[in-house]
Every structure is written in structure tokens, then in C-alpha cells.
Design a protein around this motif. Sequence first.
Motif, mmCIF file in Angstrom:
data_model
loop_
_atom_site.group_PDB
_atom_site.id
_atom_site.type_symbol
_atom_site.label_atom_id
_atom_site.label_comp_id
_atom_site.label_asym_id
_atom_site.label_seq_id
_atom_site.Cartn_x
_atom_site.Cartn_y
_atom_site.Cartn_z
ATOM 1 N N ILE A 175 -37.200 -23.012 -27.333
ATOM 2 C CA ILE A 175 -37.360 -24.443 -27.601
ATOM 3 C C ILE A 175 -36.447 -24.873 -28.748
ATOM 4 C CG2 ILE A 175 -38.964 -26.266 -28.300
ATOM 5 C CD1 ILE A 175 -39.396 -25.258 -25.408
ATOM 6 N N GLU A 176 -36.378 -24.072 -29.799
ATOM 7 C CA GLU A 176 -35.482 -24.385 -30.926
ATOM 8 C C GLU A 176 -34.036 -24.521 -30.458
ATOM 9 O OE1 GLU A 176 -35.667 -24.801 -34.379
ATOM 10 O OE2 GLU A 176 -37.846 -24.789 -34.413
ATOM 11 N N ASP A 177 -33.594 -23.594 -29.600
ATOM 12 C CA ASP A 177 -32.220 -23.647 -29.070
ATOM 13 C C ASP A 177 -31.992 -24.931 -28.285
ATOM 14 O OD1 ASP A 177 -31.781 -21.147 -30.207
ATOM 15 O OD2 ASP A 177 -31.867 -20.064 -28.292
ATOM 16 N N CYS A 178 -32.958 -25.299 -27.445
ATOM 17 C CA CYS A 178 -32.835 -26.540 -26.668
ATOM 18 C C CYS A 178 -32.774 -27.749 -27.594
ATOM 19 C CB CYS A 178 -34.012 -26.685 -25.704
ATOM 20 S SG CYS A 178 -33.986 -25.542 -24.309
ATOM 21 N N LEU A 179 -33.657 -27.791 -28.571
ATOM 22 C CA LEU A 179 -33.690 -28.930 -29.490
ATOM 23 C C LEU A 179 -32.424 -29.011 -30.334
ATOM 24 C CD1 LEU A 179 -37.418 -28.804 -30.635
ATOM 25 C CD2 LEU A 179 -36.345 -30.496 -29.122
ATOM 26 N N ALA A 180 -31.874 -27.872 -30.696
ATOM 27 C CA ALA A 180 -30.650 -27.861 -31.507
ATOM 28 C C ALA A 180 -29.498 -28.540 -30.771
ATOM 29 C CB ALA A 180 -30.276 -26.429 -31.877
ATOM 30 N N ARG A 181 -29.496 -28.481 -29.454
ATOM 31 C CA ARG A 181 -28.422 -29.097 -28.656
ATOM 32 C C ARG A 181 -28.431 -30.620 -28.755
ATOM 33 N NH1 ARG A 181 -30.063 -24.825 -25.038
ATOM 34 N NH2 ARG A 181 -28.430 -23.252 -25.064
ATOM 35 N N VAL A 182 -29.573 -31.183 -29.157
ATOM 36 C CA VAL A 182 -29.683 -32.645 -29.241
ATOM 37 C C VAL A 182 -30.050 -33.104 -30.649
ATOM 38 C CG1 VAL A 182 -30.160 -32.975 -26.783
ATOM 39 C CG2 VAL A 182 -32.063 -32.583 -28.363
ATOM 40 N N GLY A 183 -29.733 -32.301 -31.629
ATOM 41 C CA GLY A 183 -29.954 -32.706 -33.014
ATOM 42 C C GLY A 183 -31.215 -32.175 -33.659
ATOM 43 N N GLY A 184 -32.058 -31.468 -32.899
ATOM 44 C CA GLY A 184 -33.253 -30.854 -33.461
ATOM 45 C C GLY A 184 -34.395 -31.823 -33.693
ATOM 46 N N LEU A 185 -35.542 -31.255 -34.014
ATOM 47 C CA LEU A 185 -36.738 -31.994 -34.401
ATOM 48 C C LEU A 185 -37.375 -31.248 -35.567
ATOM 49 C CD1 LEU A 185 -38.537 -32.790 -30.999
ATOM 50 C CD2 LEU A 185 -37.357 -34.416 -32.476
ATOM 51 N N PRO A 186 -38.064 -31.959 -36.438
ATOM 52 C CA PRO A 186 -38.717 -31.273 -37.557
ATOM 53 C C PRO A 186 -39.961 -30.512 -37.097
ATOM 54 C CG PRO A 186 -39.274 -33.597 -37.586
ATOM 55 C CD PRO A 186 -38.252 -33.405 -36.488
#
Length: 140
Positions: A68-79
Motif C-alpha cells: 500500500i505504501e508503494d502504491c500511495l508513493a506513486r501519487v504523492g503518499g498519504l499520512p
Amino acid sequence: MRLVYRIMHTWMATPFVWGQSDCCLGLADWHMLVKGGEDPAAALRGAYCDAVSCQQLCGWFTRPVEVIEDCLARVGGLPRVVAPEVGDVAVIVIPRKERPLPAGALWLGDCWGCKGPEGATTLSPTLVRPLACWGMDHAA
């Protein structure tokens, strides 16, 4: 209709298909509905067809938080958040006799919503354990 229930209805109406409409990709669909923009799971969508190929491709069963972290990193991440609010996403662990099962989940306020083989399901927070939660910063 509140967006969280809109996505839950979509999950209920859509068959569970590995690599097309599973719990991880359901969270990506939720992200696109709320935030718009690029698909955070574009690299995974259509790239696996069952649990074995999912594990081989991304390691979902051994490192779901990192997936999930890798996926979120592709779009700027989430806290990351400790106490989820309605609409926040998480990786939860569902206890099972065979082995615990990681699942992507959406916090609905009093329970977790998941895309699963039966469509969509809700799970009591007393029955599952969150591994990590991310804030969507959205009034769902």
C-alpha cells in the motif's frame, strides 16, 4: 449518498477478481474517487490473476503495508494516522485458523469495510487488527 457508502455499494455489485477488483485495488478505486488523479495501483491492475501471482508480483501476503505504501508513493503518499476517521484506509489482519489474512479496508466510523470474495463486507474492529492506517483527509 455519502461517498463511503457509494464505494461499498460498488464493491458489493462487483465480483471479486484478483488483479481487477480485489481489496487492494478497491482502496485504489477509493483513492481515485476521493482524490481524483492517477491510479495509485496502476502498476498492479491486471498484473496478477490469483493469490499466488499476487504474492509473487508484490508480496501482498508477506508485506501488505509496504504494498500500500508503494502504491500511495506513486501519487504523492498519504499520512499515517493512529486513530482513523471515516473514509481513512488501512491494512487490517483478519484472524483465520489457517493463517492470518491481510486485507485492504476502509474505516466506516464503527467498522471496517472490505472488498472480498462475497462482494463487500464489514468487520468489527474487535475482530481484526490494523497494521497501518492512512488518513484520506476527506469528509466522507
